[in-house]
Design an enzyme around this catalytic site. Sequence first.
Site, PDB file in Angstrom:
ATOM      1  N   ASP A  84       0.852  -1.180   0.000  1.00  0.00           N
ATOM      2  CA  ASP A  84       0.000   0.000   0.000  1.00  0.00           C
ATOM      3  C   ASP A  84       0.900   1.246   0.000  1.00  0.00           C
ATOM      4  O   ASP A  84       1.814   1.349  -0.813  1.00  0.00           O
ATOM      5  CB  ASP A  84      -0.945  -0.075   1.207  1.00  0.00           C
ATOM      6  CG  ASP A  84      -1.935   1.067   1.313  1.00  0.00           C
ATOM      7  OD1 ASP A  84      -2.868   1.114   0.492  1.00  0.00           O
ATOM      8  OD2 ASP A  84      -1.776   1.910   2.215  1.00  0.00           O
ATOM      9  N   HIS A 100      -7.017  -6.187  -1.465  1.00  0.00           N
ATOM     10  CA  HIS A 100      -5.998  -5.171  -1.205  1.00  0.00           C
ATOM     11  C   HIS A 100      -5.011  -5.557  -0.112  1.00  0.00           C
ATOM     12  O   HIS A 100      -3.865  -5.107  -0.127  1.00  0.00           O
ATOM     13  CB  HIS A 100      -6.682  -3.858  -0.825  1.00  0.00           C
ATOM     14  CG  HIS A 100      -5.725  -2.744  -0.557  1.00  0.00           C
ATOM     15  ND1 HIS A 100      -4.923  -2.200  -1.548  1.00  0.00           N
ATOM     16  CD2 HIS A 100      -5.405  -2.075   0.585  1.00  0.00           C
ATOM     17  CE1 HIS A 100      -4.173  -1.244  -1.032  1.00  0.00           C
ATOM     18  NE2 HIS A 100      -4.441  -1.151   0.264  1.00  0.00           N
TER      19      HIS A 100
END
Length: 333
Positions: A113, A312
């Site tokens: 991320d 994610h």
Amino acid sequence: MSDQQSAPSQGATNEVSHRFVETNGIKMYFAEQGKGPLVVLLHGFPESWYSWRHQLPALAAAGYHAVAPDLRGYGQTDRPEAVGQYSQLHLVGDLFGLLDALGEEHAVVVGHDFGTQVAWNAALMRPERIHGVVALSVPYLPRGPVSALTGLGQALGPGFYMQYLQEPGVAEAELERDVRASLTRIFHWGFGDSPQAQAPTGPVVPAGGSLFDLMSEPAALPGWLTEADLEFYTAEFTRTGFAGGINWFRTIDLSWELMAPWQGAPMTPPALYIHGDRDGSVRLPGMDQLIPNLPYLVPNLTRTVALPGVGHWTQQEGPEEVNAELLRFLAGL
């Protein structure tokens, strides 16, 4: 200064040790396991060192010194109040100060991320100290004519979640009203089985709405997240709040300005890119062109790996697959 409490060891991390070092004017807290070549694991938002709980023992068992810090603004690492102290130059400086404090000249850096930006920029600025880069979820984004915040705002409008996070205090108040519920929504939202995996428009807050208009309240925890995991994250963000992590988003434009000297600089270290095939991040505008052309931007990219069914939270949703790819990459350096 940070609160100096001991982080609990849980499950596979029961051999992990924890300590502080001074780096770049702050005190940084980190978890570590194993001995050997250094591998530094850089978390994203809203996470901590704990997001690497499945990687620390695997890397240690394979003969590496795995180090997972709480990055600036998170966990037990210091949380400066000034927003301007969260630029990429500060964050990359923290990383190299950590290497210096550990007595290490070189490292492989692994980012997830927002942590990928620190990893990529460290390799861009000081390639002689970075033996390799592994990026999870977010590929290399070279400096363009405008910042990512501006570009995605132009493409998705003022409701794009990164734009929404810019106003000081607004998102913090929403997220801190019920930390456990907020984290549950966020962690489910990014999960491979959640609606975001198929969202056609990206994470856009409706006019007059809030972050929670993006994220429905789930009936159960996502499969990768246990009650113990959620309790750990909840305790951390209840103690620290969310401002430190959100400040990373508030320096995107500042970092773009400060990175001007590296415009067009080559990305030379060996690299590996891993993403979930159900990660909403890879569906943002332009990613369909960027990812297939990544070898042109990162000439020493060894592989791009799409993990089936993973969203994610790459290394937490698919720990075995990520560990296998990490060890394969490290063995080839």
